[in-house]
Design a protein around this motif. Structure first.
Motif, PDB file in Angstrom:
ATOM      1  N   GLY B 102     -19.189 -28.031 -51.215  1.00 20.41           N
ATOM      2  CA  GLY B 102     -18.940 -26.768 -51.476  1.00 20.41           C
ATOM      3  C   GLY B 102     -18.017 -26.364 -53.096  1.00 20.41           C
ATOM      4  O   GLY B 102     -18.551 -25.393 -53.513  1.00 20.41           O
ATOM      5  N   HIS B 103     -17.380 -27.159 -53.435  1.00 19.67           N
ATOM      6  CA  HIS B 103     -16.909 -27.064 -54.844  1.00 19.67           C
ATOM      7  C   HIS B 103     -17.821 -27.163 -55.841  1.00 19.67           C
ATOM      8  O   HIS B 103     -17.897 -26.388 -56.914  1.00 19.67           O
ATOM      9  N   PHE B 104     -18.874 -27.951 -55.530  1.00 17.06           N
ATOM     10  CA  PHE B 104     -19.939 -28.210 -56.567  1.00 17.06           C
ATOM     11  C   PHE B 104     -20.782 -26.741 -56.777  1.00 17.06           C
ATOM     12  O   PHE B 104     -20.940 -26.543 -57.869  1.00 17.06           O
ATOM     13  N   VAL B 105     -21.069 -26.285 -55.523  1.00 15.13           N
ATOM     14  CA  VAL B 105     -22.172 -25.069 -55.583  1.00 15.13           C
ATOM     15  C   VAL B 105     -21.103 -24.003 -56.135  1.00 15.13           C
ATOM     16  O   VAL B 105     -21.402 -23.189 -57.081  1.00 15.13           O
ATOM     17  N   ALA B 106     -19.740 -23.911 -55.677  1.00 13.32           N
ATOM     18  CA  ALA B 106     -18.769 -22.658 -56.616  1.00 13.32           C
ATOM     19  C   ALA B 106     -18.720 -23.039 -57.869  1.00 13.32           C
ATOM     20  O   ALA B 106     -18.518 -21.917 -58.637  1.00 13.32           O
ATOM     21  N   ALA B 107     -18.648 -24.171 -58.358  1.00 17.38           N
ATOM     22  CA  ALA B 107     -18.286 -24.550 -59.760  1.00 17.38           C
ATOM     23  C   ALA B 107     -19.411 -23.906 -60.462  1.00 17.38           C
ATOM     24  O   ALA B 107     -19.303 -23.274 -61.638  1.00 17.38           O
ATOM     25  N   GLY B 108     -20.786 -24.250 -60.053  1.00 14.41           N
ATOM     26  CA  GLY B 108     -21.934 -23.632 -60.930  1.00 14.41           C
ATOM     27  C   GLY B 108     -22.009 -22.225 -60.771  1.00 14.41           C
ATOM     28  O   GLY B 108     -22.547 -21.675 -61.683  1.00 14.41           O
ATOM     29  N   ARG B 109     -21.422 -21.656 -59.745  1.00 11.70           N
ATOM     30  CA  ARG B 109     -21.435 -20.002 -60.124  1.00 11.70           C
ATOM     31  C   ARG B 109     -20.538 -19.525 -60.943  1.00 11.70           C
ATOM     32  O   ARG B 109     -20.877 -18.708 -61.619  1.00 11.70           O
ATOM     33  N   ARG B 110     -19.275 -20.142 -61.234  1.00 16.35           N
ATOM     34  CA  ARG B 110     -18.471 -19.830 -62.422  1.00 16.35           C
ATOM     35  C   ARG B 110     -19.237 -20.229 -63.765  1.00 16.35           C
ATOM     36  O   ARG B 110     -18.595 -19.500 -64.682  1.00 16.35           O
ATOM     37  N   ASN B 111     -19.534 -21.272 -63.942  1.00 14.67           N
ATOM     38  CA  ASN B 111     -19.886 -21.957 -65.113  1.00 14.67           C
ATOM     39  C   ASN B 111     -18.905 -22.000 -66.109  1.00 14.67           C
ATOM     40  O   ASN B 111     -18.931 -21.733 -67.355  1.00 14.67           O
ATOM     41  N   VAL B 112     -17.718 -22.717 -65.739  1.00 12.55           N
ATOM     42  CA  VAL B 112     -16.675 -22.811 -66.626  1.00 12.55           C
ATOM     43  C   VAL B 112     -17.165 -23.837 -67.801  1.00 12.55           C
ATOM     44  O   VAL B 112     -17.934 -25.098 -67.370  1.00 12.55           O
TER      45      VAL B 112
END
Lengths: 636, 327
Positions: B102-112
């Motif tokens: 879940g964090h992997f997918v959410a991190a992609g959306r943020r593109n930090v």
């Protein structure tokens, strides 16, 4: 005689009940009255019943009372649910077109409630209709005023030659509040001011609502039979502010220098994060603008994980959640514990278990906050009793986190979050910032993050600080922060961390741990938002010549056992008051004082306690005719 | 001061199994940090739980060994609070694609703007060899009682679908290429994902070092093994999105996903996808908070002589009952 008046408006969710209540609250606060309002709503977007009760007084008030003096209803459900709550000589203003609505027409009733309502009306020989309900109220001495809200709109539409107004039933809320103000003969310019202020962001909408407000106001002033209620305009006390419950912690975070907040949406905690983001750009005295980073995360695990990551860079960091969210955070919380990371978790409780009553009040997560986690580590659990306290307490919990290098769980609840109240303007000069042993510079080349020190707290570096490199791990570690399973090191490290609990009790001033509001042979021990109703009940009992003691415990973990003993030494009877089933603070008292409270006053309907209920129960206790466990149930 | 690879090594005993692919990854990270001359105190390694989680203890920069599956949450929080830090997050395939998916997918959306390296060996090593999310359906590694009954996650495909803007694959026995990929990942402006194939010599007896080198596939004419691994940079594959153009974007994403499906006989390494036209999270923040990069949370002063310097007068004034809000 003192004014003490409770006004209530109800309607389907989405119909602007809150807006109407805000208009009412503003009007009376501008007339110099004290306000205490509370909002009740279902877990629903549109259609389910919500209501707002606003109590006004010319004396200090901190809670709601039992009973309503004036009820505004533009839907049948409000009448069915609240008409029997209106007191003798009270007033109901309702939409006349609802009269023939039957109980069975209201599709949103729970079956249990419907049965109870039908039985009530049957037992009183009334038909199961709005009219039956209103007849019952009339028999109880309530004055009922009827007006067709639809006709008001039609007349206004003709007067303004604007055919669209005819169908604007979303203005029923403004009509309702304006009718009540007209009936009470409140200066009409106060109404206009408030409507303008509340719709200030949308000029055309403000205009049309002002027209509707004045029209309804004039209608009621001309057509309704007036009673002898008089509300004189009073001098506004200096520095009075009107606040929503969650403003205390929100503004507290801003002034404390909390510059990072991560959160996952959850009722009733989200309003705070929303406030912080709305006000994300900050004015800094003699400095360039600052900012609060507010990050909406994918879940509460990420919310606390990010807050910890941010805290490692030296930033005051927090997350805000409720019970189910906190439950997800506990592994990260434990990590913050073993790594001595200061992080603040603002915990707005609601009623569980599990999803429980997700939009209702409860204080049933105290033991969860104290005990949740993996293994043994130091933490602080600290509770606030009202909105104003929550502002100052927020500034303190950030200091505690920094000074003691522990996670701090700041307990609040839905009752505080969704109340609206007047209070004294928050005083920023009283706010101190103490960052403890956070380092801004390191010159030596042998820095160890977890070095042993006399007081057990090590100087704290931050990510990015030259010469301050450290390691963190959720494993047991050595003084540098590298994994160590050595048994001798283990004992040293456990001692280092766990001795913090005693140190916290030693260092936090006693006045911040426990507040002794009053003394008496009978003494209430409680925590959190019960403060308001308890203080109001104690005032009421004082008028009857009875003095009741009240001890509010703010520091709940580590538990101030000796201090509590000292405070209780002159009390004969201990009364535990809490909004939960088990008496969770009571269990801490049993555990720490080896003494069972003599009485428990508990409420777990999801509705906050009223001062009237506590007053009634305390009366029973002092008259020696109460049960050991008294359960309160008032409220729709 | 010139930094050498040795400056990035700690004296912590490394207890990985002999022959573990993780050694190559740690070496490559240390080499990359030295090559980029990042001052030690300006970079941080965040790690998850498992064998790979110990990585942060072996590298002499700030090291934050977090929790199983949660490494990206800690790392993003630190990077957002202090965008001046160079942050590399590392973890295993179970950590990042199982418990932490879940964090992997959410991190992609943020593109930090940071780097995430997955040590991909298809097994949970530290708990003794259970199937991880990247183990193929029907495969039975050494310690499994029965063959794996789950389909595998495609890390490259998932990263692209989630919004990562740099997606690459390395091989832990090609340290030189891996070092170059890490340098490219760190320099990328946005969230970079690096899937590193890393044979577990103890529990994965299928995807072994010999298997990757093709020891089981001898070319009949040369009599030499035919390696399964090949490099995208040796082909005419172009991973870069050059224009803000939907057609090109879709084509580049699609070709990367198709490429990522190659396995068994031909396993590509190198950069699959790179897109710097998508704004990183830090840039998105400056749209809201114009001075965020010059004055991020970590650099802000909050007090002077123990007193707050944040001015809340305007907020409190708006709540004063004497005045109306629009005055």
């Amino acid at each position: 005689m003192a004014t003490d008046f409770t006004w209530m408006i109800g309607g389907p969710q989405g119909s602007g009940v809150e807006t109407a209540a805000n208009i009412f609250s503003q009007v009376f606060s501008k007339m110099g009255y004290q306000i205490f309002g509370k909002r009740e709503y279902y877990s629903n977007i549109k259609g389910e019943h919500s209501y707002f009760a606003v109590r006004i007084s010319d004396e200090k008030i901190r809670s709601s009372v039992k009973g309503t003096n004036m009820l505004i209803a533009f839907d049948a459900e409000t009448i069915f649910r609240h008409a029997d709550d209106v007191l003798e000589n009270g007033i109901i203003i309702y939409d006349s077109t609802l009269e023939n609505m039957r109980v069975s027409d209201v599709i949103t009733f729970e079956n249990d409630f419907k049965d109870r309502l039908e039985n009530l009306l049957k037992s009183k020989n009334k038909e199961a209709t709005v009219k039956g309900m209103l007849d019952l109220a009339s028999e109880n001495g309530v004055k009922v005023h009827s007006v067709s809200f639809r006709s008001l709109l039609t007349e206004l539409s003709e007067k303004l030659e604007n055919p669209r107004i005819k169908n604007m039933s979303r203005m029923f809320n403004v009509l309702g509040v304006s009718l009540s103000l007209g009936l009470l003969m409140i200066p009409s310019e106060k109404l206009t001011d408030s409507v303008n202020s509340i719709f200030s962001k949308k000029k055309p909408i403000a205009e049309i609502n002002v027209s509707a407000a004045n029209f309804a106001y004039n209608y009621a002033a001309a057509k309704f039979e007036h009673n002898n209620l008089k509300f004189a305009t009073k001098d506004i006390q200096d520095n009075t502010i009107l606040v929503q419950g969650y403003y205390g912690t929100s503004i507290g975070k801003i002034i404390s220098g909390c510059r990072f907040q991560s959160y996952y949406p959850i009722t009733p905690a989200t309003d705070e994060s929303n406030f912080l983001e709305t006000n994300e750009i900050l004015e800094i005295n003699e400095g360039r603008p600052g900012s609060t980073l507010v990050v909406q995360t994918e879940d509460e695990i990420s919310a606390i994980g990010m807050a910890i990551g941010s805290s490692l860079t030296g930033v005051r960091s927090a997350t805000c959640t409720s019970g189910p969210g906190f439950a997800l955070m506990t592994e990260c919380l434990s990590w913050a514990g073993i790594n001595e990371v200061p992080v603040v978790i603002t915990f707005y409780q609601r009623s569980g278990p599990s999803t429980g009553l997700p939009t209702r009040h409860g204080q049933d997560d105290l033991l969860c906050a104290i005990n949740s986690g993996v293994g043994e580590f130091p933490r602080i659990v600290y509770a606030s009793g009202n909105v104003s306290d929550s502002f100052y307490d927020t500034t303190q919990v950030f200091n505690y986190a920094d000074i003691f290098q522990v996670p701090v769980i700041h307990m609040l609840d839905k009752f505080i979050a969704s109340s609206v109240t007047t209070c004294e303007r928050f005083d920023e000069t009283k706010v101190n910032i103490d960052r403890g042993k956070l380092l801004e510079e390191i010159t030596s080349d042998n820095y160890n993050r977890f070095a042993h020190t006399e007081d057990g707290i090590s100087p704290r570096s931050k990510l990015g600080l030259e010469n301050g490199i450290f390691w963190n791990t959720g494993d047991e570690s050595d003084t540098q922060g590298h994994i160590s399973e050595d048994p001798v090191n283990r004992v040293e490290k456990m001692d280092k961390r766990q001795s913090r609990l005693g140190y916290i009790l030693e260092k936090i001033p006693e006045s911040e741990q426990i507040i002794q509001h009053s003394e008496g042979d009978f003494c209430i021990v409680s925590w959190g938002s019960t403060q308001g109703p308890i203080l109001d009940a104690i005032e009421m009992l004082k008028n009857d010549g009875i003095d009741i003691g009240f001890i509010e415990i703010k520091l709940l973990h580590p538990f101030p056992k000796e201090l509590l003993k000292k405070h209780l030494s002159n009390s004969k009877t201990i009364i535990n008051v809490e909004a939960n089933y088990d008496g969770q603070l009571g269990s801490l008292i049993r555990q720490n004082l080896e003494k069972d409270p003599d009485y428990y006053i508990l409420k777990f309907t999801g509705r906050p306690m009223t001062c009237t209920e506590i007053y009634d129960t305390l009366k029973k206790i002092t008259n020696n005719n109460a049960q050991k466990r008294e359960v309160l149930t008032y409220g729709a | 001061m010139v930094l050498k690879v040795g400056d990035f090594k700690t004296d912590v005993h490394n207890d990985w199994c002999p022959g573990c692919g993780d050694f190559g990854i740690v070496n490559a990270i240390q080499m990359a940090l030295a090559e980029m001359e990042i001052p030690r105190h300006q970079s941080a390694i965040f790690s998850g739980i498992g064998c790979s989680g110990k990585t942060s203890h072996f590298i002499n920069v700030f090291g934050v060994h977090t929790l199983h599956g949660r490494v990206l949450t800690f790392a993003q929080g630190a990077k957002i609070a202090n965008p001046n830090l160079e942050i590399i997050a590392v973890g295993g395939d179970g950590d990042g694609l199982g418990i932490g998916a879940g964090h992997f997918v959410a991190a992609g959306r943020r593109n930090v703007d940071m780097t995430y390296i997955i040590f991909d060996n298809a097994v949970y090593g530290l708990t003794k060899g259970q199937a991880s999310p990247t183990l193929k359906l029907g495969e039975k590694t050494k310690s499994l009682p029965t063959p794996n009954i789950n389909y595998n996650v495609n890390p490259i495909g998932l990263a692209i679908a989630s919004g990562f803007t740099f997606v690459a694959r390395g091989y832990s026995y090609d340290v030189r290429q891996l070092k170059d990929l890490i340098v490219a990942a760190v320099r990328h402006k946005g969230l970079a994902f690096l899937d590193v194939l890393q044979p577990c010599p103890t529990y994965n007896d299928i995807n072994t070092r010999d298997w990757f080198s093709g020891e089981d596939r001898i070319d009949e004419t040369t009599k030499k093994p035919m390696p399964r691994i090949y490099k995208l940079e040796d082909t005419d594959y172009d991973p870069v999105v050059h224009y803000s153009d939907e057609t090109e974007l879709n084509q580049k994403k699609t070709q990367a996903i198709v490429k990522s499906l190659e396995w068994d006989s031909k396993i590509p390494t190198g950069i699959f996808y790179k897109n710097e036209l998508i704004t990183p999270f830090t840039r998105r923040l400056t749209d809201k908070i114009p001075n965020y990069l010059e004055n991020p949370s970590a650099l802000q002063k909050i007090s002077r002589d123990g007193k707050s310097i944040t001015n809340i007068d305007k907020i409190l004034d708006s709540l004063n009952v004497e005045k109306t809000k629009n005055e």
